[in-house]
Design a protein around this motif. Structure first.
Motif, PDB file in Angstrom:
ATOM      1  N   UNK A 156      -1.784   0.072  -0.548  1.00  0.00           N
ATOM      2  CA  UNK A 156      -3.031   0.843  -0.606  1.00  0.00           C
ATOM      3  C   UNK A 156      -4.221   0.019  -0.116  1.00  0.00           C
ATOM      4  N   UNK A 157      -4.193  -1.299  -0.426  1.00  0.00           N
ATOM      5  CA  UNK A 157      -5.305  -2.143   0.016  1.00  0.00           C
ATOM      6  C   UNK A 157      -5.393  -2.144   1.537  1.00  0.00           C
ATOM      7  N   UNK A 158      -4.221  -2.194   2.166  1.00  0.00           N
ATOM      8  CA  UNK A 158      -4.204  -2.162   3.628  1.00  0.00           C
ATOM      9  C   UNK A 158      -4.671  -0.798   4.106  1.00  0.00           C
ATOM     10  N   UNK A 159      -4.177   0.255   3.435  1.00  0.00           N
ATOM     11  CA  UNK A 159      -4.425   1.611   3.919  1.00  0.00           C
ATOM     12  C   UNK A 159      -5.895   1.999   3.901  1.00  0.00           C
ATOM     13  N   UNK A 160      -6.676   1.502   2.917  1.00  0.00           N
ATOM     14  CA  UNK A 160      -8.075   1.931   2.887  1.00  0.00           C
ATOM     15  C   UNK A 160      -8.788   1.531   4.177  1.00  0.00           C
ATOM     16  N   UNK A 161      -8.390   0.410   4.764  1.00  0.00           N
ATOM     17  CA  UNK A 161      -9.022   0.044   6.035  1.00  0.00           C
ATOM     18  C   UNK A 161      -8.194   0.515   7.230  1.00  0.00           C
ATOM     19  N   UNK A 162      -6.875   0.472   7.099  1.00  0.00           N
ATOM     20  CA  UNK A 162      -6.028   0.882   8.222  1.00  0.00           C
ATOM     21  C   UNK A 162      -6.264   2.350   8.571  1.00  0.00           C
ATOM     22  N   UNK A 163      -6.550   3.185   7.562  1.00  0.00           N
ATOM     23  CA  UNK A 163      -6.763   4.604   7.832  1.00  0.00           C
ATOM     24  C   UNK A 163      -8.066   4.835   8.598  1.00  0.00           C
ATOM     25  N   UNK A 164      -8.917   3.808   8.673  1.00  0.00           N
ATOM     26  CA  UNK A 164     -10.149   3.931   9.463  1.00  0.00           C
ATOM     27  C   UNK A 164      -9.976   3.304  10.843  1.00  0.00           C
ATOM     28  N   UNK A 165      -8.758   2.865  11.127  1.00  0.00           N
ATOM     29  CA  UNK A 165      -8.489   2.279  12.438  1.00  0.00           C
ATOM     30  C   UNK A 165      -8.880   0.815  12.525  1.00  0.00           C
ATOM     31  N   UNK A 166      -9.036   0.133  11.378  1.00  0.00           N
ATOM     32  CA  UNK A 166      -9.391  -1.292  11.418  1.00  0.00           C
ATOM     33  C   UNK A 166      -8.218  -2.103  11.966  1.00  0.00           C
ATOM     34  N   UNK A 212      -9.095  -7.640  11.051  1.00  0.00           N
ATOM     35  CA  UNK A 212     -10.166  -7.207  10.148  1.00  0.00           C
ATOM     36  C   UNK A 212      -9.631  -7.038   8.735  1.00  0.00           C
ATOM     37  N   UNK A 235     -11.119  -9.170   5.695  1.00  0.00           N
ATOM     38  CA  UNK A 235     -11.897  -8.495   4.655  1.00  0.00           C
ATOM     39  C   UNK A 235     -11.122  -8.330   3.347  1.00  0.00           C
ATOM     40  N   UNK A 236      -9.797  -8.249   3.429  1.00  0.00           N
ATOM     41  CA  UNK A 236      -9.040  -7.954   2.211  1.00  0.00           C
ATOM     42  C   UNK A 236      -7.998  -9.021   1.885  1.00  0.00           C
ATOM     43  N   UNK A 257      -9.492 -12.907   1.166  1.00  0.00           N
ATOM     44  CA  UNK A 257     -10.152 -13.112  -0.141  1.00  0.00           C
ATOM     45  C   UNK A 257      -9.242 -12.810  -1.319  1.00  0.00           C
TER      46      UNK A 257
END
Lengths: 268, 254
Positions: free
Chosen positions: B148-158, B162, B166-167, B170
């Protein structure tokens, strides 16, 4: 109204060590712009796969997913996602968590504008004053509120939610349902909500899509006619005869989907 | 009150330890060529203070240099293992095998490979002994990132980078610092191994060796205590860095 989400004949199977595991079989879903579609179905029937397909995170074996008249081939910036786990970043404040999607979608947006947008949403969900707190300092319900803000901060066309209220206690869940209606009144998204809770699907949904057991196909679509009071959906409405009838219909459909009742008997 | 307690409690613990040491030597009537007592040490320090200063500096900078290499290459290896299943499957047995080798056996190997490069050999050993925990923890931290951590940004095309910046990065910092605390002390062991074993060594290890050859037992114990002090010093430097970069992982006290 234009159909914002169109899922046409989607079939998908996962490769496992024991061969192919079909999860979706000729699935068809249409959601008009601005509408709220709740998807219910037996456990493990492929509901989460559906969210990943709509988000463009994976491609179906067969069939097509269209958003806004465009074929989905890869992730788009116009999608927001929320999960059962709020997945907030522990090292960021609540405000910076909400801003995160803007850093990807609108890198040139000035920070002041980002903050203003995030604060507007936090205010709307009742988290004003918690901007500088860390996620670990918030309760489960508050974290989920922040997570919802993050999923719509970039004004997505489509909000995809995978059981976002599943881990909350009953009262907190009802609070969040009402928050969801508040957000809908303010923000122009079209929503897909995966849920296990039939009352939730009726309270929030404009249509409830019942998926069959795995491999999932569209088994039944219920148009929700929620009894309105003062032009809005009140929680008390869930105990009205209209809702009781809708819930009974959905219950029967779920039993069919679970294979406990043969389809013909359920339809009778 | 809290800061007083934070300093006083470990000080009292150290004081008790030293008292117990003094007592046990006195009680058994051990002469200082069997076991030196704490009261023998000040004489050793005051007599050889300049050697202690230069030796400590030698030991410290080579340990820190080795540790720096371990952080860089350990993180790199961890990233490779965290992102690629194939790399993980291929590298793990090699790394575990390498880590199981007693590092003392590598001293002559390194000494022959890089003849006369005492500093280089020492730094290399500190690195070789301390990169393993870092590589493993970064690798595990990255490979166990919830989807899910990946998906929150991957679903925006990051991009993958990135998402990493960003995730993933850290998020693995607490594990990284946990490993670094282990590596700090390991790096000291590596440095001293070379300093003690190789002839014409430098640093506190060489001072220990000269204490041994001259049967100056208080000096040997004084070196050990100096090493312990350096170890504590460097450890708390890591703790301070952890506070700055991963302080969020510490739950507020109730």
């Amino acid at each position: 109204m234009e159909n914002l989400i169109e899922i046409k004949g989607v079939t998908h199977a996962y490769k496992t060590p024991n061969g192919l595991l079909p999860v979706l079989d000729d699935l068809n879903v249409t959601v008009p712009e601005g509408e709220f579609a709740a998807v219910v179905g037996p456990s493990g029937c492929g509901k989460s796969t559906l969210t990943r397909l709509v988000a463009g995170l994976m491609k179906p074996d067969e069939g097509e997913v269209w958003l806004h008249g465009e074929l989905v081939k890869s992730p788009r910036k116009t999608v927001g996602m929320a999960f059962q786990n709020p997945v907030l970043l522990e090292w960021r404040t609540i405000l910076d968590n909400v801003i995160l999607p803007l850093e990807i979608v609108a890198p040139s947006m000035p920070r002041a504008d980002r903050i203003a947008r995030a604060e507007e949403l936090l205010e709307l969900v009742g988290l004003a004053g918690f901007e500088d707190k860390r996620p670990s300092e918030l309760s489960g319900g508050m974290r989920q509120r922040a997570s919802l803000c993050r999923s719509i901060v970039h004004k997505p066309d489509v909000l995809i939610m995978d059981e976002p209220f599943g881990a909350l206690d009953a009262f907190t869940r009802e609070d969040l349902w009402q928050t969801m209606h508040k957000l809908r009144a303010q923000e122009p998204f079209t929503a897909v909500l995966i849920t296990h809770d039939l009352r939730e699907s009726v309270y929030l949904g404009d249509q409830v899509i019942v998926l069959s057991g795995r491999p999932a196909t569209t088994q039944y679509v219920l148009d929700v006619h929620y009894p309105m009071e003062d032009g809005e959906r009140k929680l008390d409405g869930l105990y009205s005869p209209e809702c009781a009838e809708m819930l009974a219909t959905l219950r029967d459909q779920i039993k069919i989907a679970q294979g406990r009742v043969p389809a013909a008997a359920g339809a009778a | 009150m809290k800061t007083v307690q934070k300093i006083a409690v470990p000080m009292i613990a150290i004081g008790l330890f030293v008292a117990f040491w003094e007592f046990i030597v006195w009680f058994n009537g051990w002469p200082n060529y069997v076991m030196a007592s704490p009261s023998d040490l000040p004489a050793a320090y005051s007599k050889f203070w300049n050697l202690f200063l230069s030796g400590s500096w030698q030991t410290l900078w080579r340990t820190v240099a080795g540790l720096g290499l371990a952080v860089f290459f350990g993180t790199l290896l961890g990233m490779i293992m965290g992102f690629s299943r194939v790399a993980r499957d291929g590298l793990y047995p090699l790394l575990v095998g390498f880590n199981a080798i007693p590092k003392a056996t590598l001293v002559p190997v390194l000494a022959l490979l890089f003849i006369g490069e005492h500093n280089f050999n020492t730094v290399l050993m500190a690195f070789l002994i301390s990169f393993f925990p870092i590589a493993v923890s970064v690798g595990i931290g990255l490979s166990t990132l919830e989807p899910e951590y990946r998906d929150i940004l991957a679903s925006l095309g990051a991009s993958r980078f990135t998402i990493f910046r960003k995730i993933a990065l850290p998020k693995t910092l607490p594990e990284f610092f946990g490993a670094l605390k282990v590596s700090v002390t390991l790096a000291f062991i590596g440095t001293n191994l070379v300093e003690i074993i190789s002839p014409h060594g430098k640093g506190l290890g060489a001072l220990f060796l000269s204490g041994q050859t001259n049967s100056n037992y208080p000096l040997m114990f004084a070196v050990l205590i100096a090493l312990a002090v350096l170890g504590i010093l460097l450890y708390y430097c890591v703790v301070a860095l952890e506070r700055i970069f991963a302080g969020w992982a510490e739950r507020p006290h109730q």
